[in-house]
Design an enzyme around this catalytic site. Structure first.
Site, PDB file in Angstrom:
ATOM      1  N   HIS A  81      17.270 -31.718 -28.187  1.00 48.86           N
ATOM      2  CA  HIS A  81      18.048 -32.890 -27.779  1.00 48.86           C
ATOM      3  C   HIS A  81      18.361 -33.808 -28.952  1.00 48.86           C
ATOM      4  CE1 HIS A  81      16.539 -31.845 -23.547  1.00 48.86           C
ATOM      5  NE2 HIS A  81      17.816 -31.557 -23.618  1.00 48.86           N
TER       6      HIS A  81
ATOM      7  N   GLN B 280      22.345 -21.638  -8.948  1.00 50.96           N
ATOM      8  CA  GLN B 280      21.344 -20.906  -9.714  1.00 50.96           C
ATOM      9  C   GLN B 280      19.948 -21.046  -9.108  1.00 50.96           C
ATOM     10  OE1 GLN B 280      22.240 -22.823 -13.403  1.00 50.96           O
ATOM     11  NE2 GLN B 280      22.209 -24.820 -12.401  1.00 50.96           N
TER      12      GLN B 280
ATOM     13  N   ASP C 139      24.031 -20.549 -20.837  1.00 52.04           N
ATOM     14  CA  ASP C 139      24.751 -19.478 -21.526  1.00 52.04           C
ATOM     15  C   ASP C 139      26.103 -19.239 -20.849  1.00 52.04           C
ATOM     16  OD1 ASP C 139      22.831 -19.037 -23.433  1.00 52.04           O
ATOM     17  OD2 ASP C 139      21.807 -17.465 -22.306  1.00 52.04           O
TER      18      ASP C 139
ATOM     19  N   ASP D 225      26.126 -29.509 -23.281  1.00 52.29           N
ATOM     20  CA  ASP D 225      24.747 -29.004 -23.156  1.00 52.29           C
ATOM     21  C   ASP D 225      24.747 -28.018 -21.999  1.00 52.29           C
ATOM     22  OD1 ASP D 225      22.040 -28.629 -23.297  1.00 52.29           O
ATOM     23  OD2 ASP D 225      21.519 -30.525 -22.345  1.00 52.29           O
ATOM     24  N   SER D 226      25.225 -26.824 -22.279  1.00 51.49           N
ATOM     25  CA  SER D 226      25.499 -25.869 -21.201  1.00 51.49           C
ATOM     26  C   SER D 226      24.465 -24.765 -21.157  1.00 51.49           C
ATOM     27  CB  SER D 226      26.863 -25.238 -21.438  1.00 51.49           C
ATOM     28  OG  SER D 226      26.805 -24.474 -22.616  1.00 51.49           O
TER      29      SER D 226
ATOM     30  N   PRO E 261      29.721 -20.570 -13.989  1.00 50.46           N
ATOM     31  CA  PRO E 261      30.571 -21.745 -14.197  1.00 50.46           C
ATOM     32  C   PRO E 261      30.587 -22.241 -15.640  1.00 50.46           C
ATOM     33  CG  PRO E 261      28.555 -22.354 -13.017  1.00 50.46           C
ATOM     34  CD  PRO E 261      28.561 -20.864 -13.124  1.00 50.46           C
TER      35      PRO E 261
ATOM     36  N   ASP F  10      32.320 -30.103 -11.815  1.00 51.86           N
ATOM     37  CA  ASP F  10      32.530 -29.082 -12.839  1.00 51.86           C
ATOM     38  C   ASP F  10      33.081 -29.767 -14.100  1.00 51.86           C
ATOM     39  OD1 ASP F  10      33.449 -27.066 -14.468  1.00 51.86           O
ATOM     40  OD2 ASP F  10      34.391 -25.923 -12.858  1.00 51.86           O
ATOM     41  N   GLY F  11      32.387 -29.615 -15.204  1.00 51.68           N
ATOM     42  CA  GLY F  11      32.792 -30.272 -16.441  1.00 51.68           C
ATOM     43  C   GLY F  11      34.170 -29.822 -16.920  1.00 51.68           C
TER      44      GLY F  11
ATOM     45  N   ASP G  84      19.176 -32.019 -17.042  1.00 51.07           N
ATOM     46  CA  ASP G  84      17.771 -32.422 -17.202  1.00 51.07           C
ATOM     47  C   ASP G  84      17.645 -33.831 -17.762  1.00 51.07           C
ATOM     48  OD1 ASP G  84      17.711 -32.132 -20.241  1.00 51.07           O
ATOM     49  OD2 ASP G  84      18.235 -30.090 -19.656  1.00 51.07           O
TER      50      ASP G  84
HETATM   51  N1  SAM Z   1      19.476 -26.989 -23.201  1.00 47.37           N
HETATM   52  C1  SAM Z   1      19.786 -25.946 -22.307  1.00 47.37           C
HETATM   53  C2  SAM Z   1      19.951 -24.592 -22.920  1.00 47.37           C
HETATM   54  O1  SAM Z   1      20.679 -24.460 -23.908  1.00 47.37           O
HETATM   55  O2  SAM Z   1      19.319 -23.665 -22.439  1.00 47.37           O
HETATM   56  C3  SAM Z   1      20.866 -26.350 -21.378  1.00 47.37           C
HETATM   57  C4  SAM Z   1      20.278 -27.332 -20.424  1.00 47.37           C
HETATM   58  S1  SAM Z   1      21.221 -28.018 -19.173  1.00 47.37           S
HETATM   59  C5  SAM Z   1      20.014 -27.980 -17.893  1.00 47.37           C
HETATM   60  C6  SAM Z   1      22.476 -26.841 -18.733  1.00 47.37           C
HETATM   61  C7  SAM Z   1      23.236 -27.317 -17.507  1.00 47.37           C
HETATM   62  O3  SAM Z   1      24.608 -26.941 -17.584  1.00 47.37           O
HETATM   63  C8  SAM Z   1      22.720 -26.724 -16.194  1.00 47.37           C
HETATM   64  O4  SAM Z   1      22.051 -27.715 -15.465  1.00 47.37           O
HETATM   65  C9  SAM Z   1      23.992 -26.215 -15.476  1.00 47.37           C
HETATM   66  O5  SAM Z   1      23.992 -26.510 -14.106  1.00 47.37           O
HETATM   67  C10 SAM Z   1      25.073 -26.985 -16.244  1.00 47.37           C
HETATM   68  N2  SAM Z   1      26.414 -26.389 -16.166  1.00 47.37           N
HETATM   69  C11 SAM Z   1      26.769 -25.089 -16.286  1.00 47.37           C
HETATM   70  N3  SAM Z   1      28.101 -24.952 -16.146  1.00 47.37           N
HETATM   71  C12 SAM Z   1      28.605 -26.211 -15.954  1.00 47.37           C
HETATM   72  C13 SAM Z   1      29.918 -26.731 -15.758  1.00 47.37           C
HETATM   73  N4  SAM Z   1      30.991 -25.932 -15.727  1.00 47.37           N
HETATM   74  N5  SAM Z   1      30.063 -28.067 -15.597  1.00 47.37           N
HETATM   75  C14 SAM Z   1      28.980 -28.901 -15.631  1.00 47.37           C
HETATM   76  N6  SAM Z   1      27.722 -28.464 -15.813  1.00 47.37           N
HETATM   77  C15 SAM Z   1      27.530 -27.133 -15.977  1.00 47.37           C
END
Ligand code: SAM
Length: 283
Positions: free
Chosen positions: A68, A37, A164, A161-162, A168, A143-144, A92
């Site tokens: 949070h 991204q 949208d 905490d993903s 991924p 990857d979670g 973050d």
């Molecule tokens: N609080 C935020 C929101 O709702 O806008 C989300 C914050 S956090 C930075 C979201 C994180 O999810 C991103 O850093 C992204 O890289 C991560 N992410 C997305 N898909 C993922 C996956 N499949 N496995 C692990 N992390 C993932």
């Protein structure tokens, strides 16, 4: 970025199809592209430093505590004695910071994008604080979805905490993923996820409820107001096996939070968070 006059730069975070939140860029601190991204950090006079992934504001110095605290303390207080915490996404570090304020044995965070962790730690250090250096914290860059499918570890509470549901993150909202989560959580487990705007993402909210329901005894929605998420009103969904998250005693919560001062979430507010407005259509 759009320009209102030759001096000012503004950045736009689209909400639904027809509206957006717009922020003045007082300073552009970082603009880079990871394998997953675009990552930007700006400084805005009202919200301080802000982390933006692609077009979407993720967190800011001024209001990170609201999101949070809500995504952390509701599920951790629902569990009867959480020791092992799993966080998916959340690079973050704000959610990890809050989780480690509880007397947990360890917290594992599985974030797909190392750059999100590194950029936030360097440029918005108040959000993770010292969380990543805590000996109880384990950071995995992975990857979670894959992690949850493959892990033999067991957890008490999991927090998703993903971003949208695009790229991924899509699979993080699926019934299969929630089923795998229920497996790694076991009989007392609690899972909480951010489930989008109840105004313009009702399909997403319904999908989360529908997909979680087969795997957890109680599935409850709650709301909070996050100023920098488009539309402000934001939903969370919690699944629980051992007790109803919406029916926890205020005295119990007060005891659990006695040494964890909070700024938004509180024992007195807990029950009201679950008084979810009736307007979104049921599941
Ligand atoms: N609080 C935020 C929101 O709702 O806008 C989300 C914050 S956090 C930075 C979201 C994180 O999810 C991103 O850093 C992204 O890289 C991560 N992410 C997305 N898909 C993922 C996956 N499949 N496995 C692990 N992390 C993932």
């Amino acid at each position: 970025m759009t320009s209102r006059d030759s001096q000012e730069q503004w950045i736009t975070d689209p909400g639904g199809a027809g509206f957006a939140h717009t922020y003045l860029v007082d300073e552009l601190l970082y603009d880079g592209r990871s394998p997953f991204q675009r990552i930007r950090v700006i400084r805005n006079r009202d919200f301080g430093r802000m982390l933006i992934l692609d077009e979407a504001v993720q967190t800011t110095e001024r209001d990170d505590f609201i999101y949070h605290e809500l995504l952390c303390h509701v599920p951790l207080c629902t569990h009867l004695g959480p020791e092992r915490v799993l966080i998916i996404g959340g690079g973050d570090g704000g959610l990890l910071r809050e989780a480690l304020r509880h007397p947990v044995a360890h917290a594992t965070i599985v974030e797909i994008d190392r750059d999100v962790v590194d950029v936030t730690k360097r440029l918005i250090p108040s959000i993770p604080g010292a969380a990543f250096e805590d000996p109880r914290a384990r950071l995995l860059i992975d990857d979670g979805i894959k992690f949850v499918h493959e892990t033999k570890d067991r957890f008490d509470v999991a927090l998703v905490d993903s971003t949208d549901p695009v790229g991924p993150a899509i699979g993080l909202f699926s019934s299969e993923f929630y089923g795998q989560m229920a497996r790694v959580l076991g009989p007392g487990g609690v899972l909480a996820v951010q489930s989008g705007s109840p105004i313009y993402q009702q399909d997403l909210l319904s999908m989360v409820t529908r997909n979680m329901t087969p795997h957890f005894r109680w599935v409850r929605r709650y709301v909070g107001t996050v100023p920098t998420y488009p539309g402000v009103l934001w939903s969370f969904t919690v699944g629980s096996q051992a007790r109803d998250p919406a029916a926890i005693d205020e005295a119990d919560l007060t005891r659990r939070l006695a040494s964890i001062p909070t700024q938004y979430y509180s024992p007195a507010s807990h029950r009201f968070l679950f008084a979810f407005p009736p307007f979104p259509a049921a599941p």
